[in-house]
Scaffold this active site. Structure first.
Site, PDB file in Angstrom:
ATOM      1  N   ASP A 130      43.485  49.049  28.023  1.00 59.86           N
ATOM      2  CA  ASP A 130      42.718  47.911  27.675  1.00 59.86           C
ATOM      3  C   ASP A 130      41.650  48.187  26.756  1.00 59.86           C
ATOM      4  OD1 ASP A 130      42.730  44.655  27.275  1.00 59.86           O
ATOM      5  OD2 ASP A 130      40.710  45.114  27.776  1.00 59.86           O
TER       6      ASP A 130
HETATM    7  N1  LIG Z   1      44.446  51.687  14.495  1.00 54.81           N
HETATM    8  C1  LIG Z   1      43.660  51.478  15.369  1.00 54.81           C
HETATM    9  N2  LIG Z   1      43.511  50.385  16.246  1.00 54.81           N
HETATM   10  C2  LIG Z   1      42.628  49.993  16.970  1.00 54.81           C
HETATM   11  C3  LIG Z   1      41.340  50.806  17.002  1.00 54.81           C
HETATM   12  N3  LIG Z   1      40.433  50.572  17.780  1.00 54.81           N
HETATM   13  C4  LIG Z   1      40.979  49.447  18.682  1.00 54.81           C
HETATM   14  N4  LIG Z   1      42.358  49.432  18.277  1.00 54.81           N
HETATM   15  C5  LIG Z   1      43.155  48.375  18.715  1.00 54.81           C
HETATM   16  C6  LIG Z   1      44.117  48.982  19.955  1.00 54.81           C
HETATM   17  C7  LIG Z   1      44.636  47.845  20.518  1.00 54.81           C
HETATM   18  O1  LIG Z   1      45.888  47.203  20.108  1.00 54.81           O
HETATM   19  C8  LIG Z   1      43.680  46.693  20.314  1.00 54.81           C
HETATM   20  C9  LIG Z   1      42.393  46.423  21.292  1.00 54.81           C
HETATM   21  O2  LIG Z   1      42.795  45.180  22.145  1.00 54.81           O
HETATM   22  P1  LIG Z   1      43.779  45.173  23.438  1.00 54.81           P
HETATM   23  O3  LIG Z   1      43.256  46.388  24.364  1.00 54.81           O
HETATM   24  O4  LIG Z   1      43.448  43.848  24.038  1.00 54.81           O
HETATM   25  O5  LIG Z   1      45.109  45.623  23.026  1.00 54.81           O
HETATM   26  P2  LIG Z   1      46.239  44.774  22.467  1.00 54.81           P
HETATM   27  O6  LIG Z   1      46.203  43.375  22.672  1.00 54.81           O
HETATM   28  O7  LIG Z   1      46.269  44.918  20.983  1.00 54.81           O
HETATM   29  O8  LIG Z   1      47.431  45.430  23.303  1.00 54.81           O
HETATM   30  P3  LIG Z   1      48.192  45.368  24.683  1.00 54.81           P
HETATM   31  O9  LIG Z   1      47.117  44.492  25.532  1.00 54.81           O
HETATM   32  O10 LIG Z   1      48.115  46.919  24.803  1.00 54.81           O
HETATM   33  O11 LIG Z   1      49.508  44.584  24.528  1.00 54.81           O
HETATM   34  O12 LIG Z   1      42.844  47.064  19.082  1.00 54.81           O
HETATM   35  C10 LIG Z   1      41.180  51.820  15.723  1.00 54.81           C
HETATM   36  O13 LIG Z   1      40.412  52.552  15.568  1.00 54.81           O
HETATM   37  N5  LIG Z   1      42.415  52.032  15.043  1.00 54.81           N
END
Ligand SMILES: Nc1nc2c(ncn2[C@H]2C[C@H](O)[C@@H](COP(=O)(O)OP(=O)(O)OP(=O)(O)O)O2)c(=O)[nH]1
Length: 201
Positions: free
Chosen positions: A75
């Site tokens: 996260d």
């Molecule tokens: N492509 C890219 N994505 C990024 C970058 N910085 C952060 N992110 C993405 C990674 C994660 O998918 C998201 C951060 O949000 P979270 O930690 O809540 O994850 P998310 O809800 O997307 O997926 P998950 O909780 O693992 O199912 O932002 C970056 O520099 N490049």
């Protein structure tokens, strides 16, 4: 654990395409299962605690269903140096990405990325938090519009794709692992996998 011993199958507990891409770089076989958890912060919870708690919760949700597997959860919580109790999430729309970047313009921004690795059967449960700091340039409205249209960072916390054109928004950045900024700290995760018997590389 010796490297010739039983190695539990790996599951990435995530909906994130960038986390899937990043984990693929480690050349280990894995499956992906989305954890459905409530990511709301507790009252007065700080960014570091929130990030670690959510990474653990994501992995625990899947580990409960697959106790024999090695489950990885991660996260990222983003916050501005001057406002530590306001967390910047994913914008999900162009309008909110534009708004987020207007707020981040010229600021010192912390990206707190936690990774949890757990396996119930082997009694493994470890969490690491990797911090990354970005000093954003003073961004004009036109620059922000051009950037959002190009990278469409709608699923990125803080509305940036640092590995893409997002780097052009930075004045400077400080951290031990650039992949932590992208959402999955691979240096630390590689070490955690080696410690449970996976050969990385
Ligand atoms: N492509 C890219 N994505 C990024 C970058 N910085 C952060 N992110 C993405 C990674 C994660 O998918 C998201 C951060 O949000 P979270 O930690 O809540 O994850 P998310 O809800 O997307 O997926 P998950 O909780 O693992 O199912 O932002 C970056 O520099 N490049």
């Amino acid at each position: 654990m010796r490297s010739d011993q039983f190695r539990p199958p790996i599951i990435l507990a995530s909906t994130s395409s960038i986390r899937r891409q990043l984990l693929s770089r480690l050349n280990v076989p894995f499956d992906v299962i989305s954890p459905e958890i409530d990511e709301s912060p507790f009252e007065r919870e700080n960014a570091q605690t929130l990030s670690c708690r959510l990474a653990e919760q994501k992995a625990a949700t899947i580990s409960a269903q697959f106790p024999h597997a090695l489950v990885i959860g991660s996260d990222q919580v983003v916050w501005i140096e001057s406002e530590p109790h306001i967390f910047i999430g994913k914008p999900l729309t162009a309008a909110r990405a534009y708004e987020q970047l207007r707020i981040l313009s010229g600021k010192l921004v912390h990206f707190e990325t936690a990774v949890n690795v757990q396996c119930q059967q082997l009694n493994i449960n470890r969490t690491e938090l990797i911090r990354f700091l970005v000093h954003f340039r003073n961004l004009s409205a036109v620059e922000i519009q051009r950037y959002v249209a190009f990278d469409q960072p709608f699923n990125s916390a803080g509305s940036i794709k640092a590995e893409s054109l997002g780097i052009s928004l930075f004045e400077a950045m400080h951290g031990e692992d650039f992949t932590a900024l992208m959402g999955l700290p691979l240096i630390k995760l590689s070490q955690m996998l080696r410690e449970v018997g996976w050969q990385v590389p």
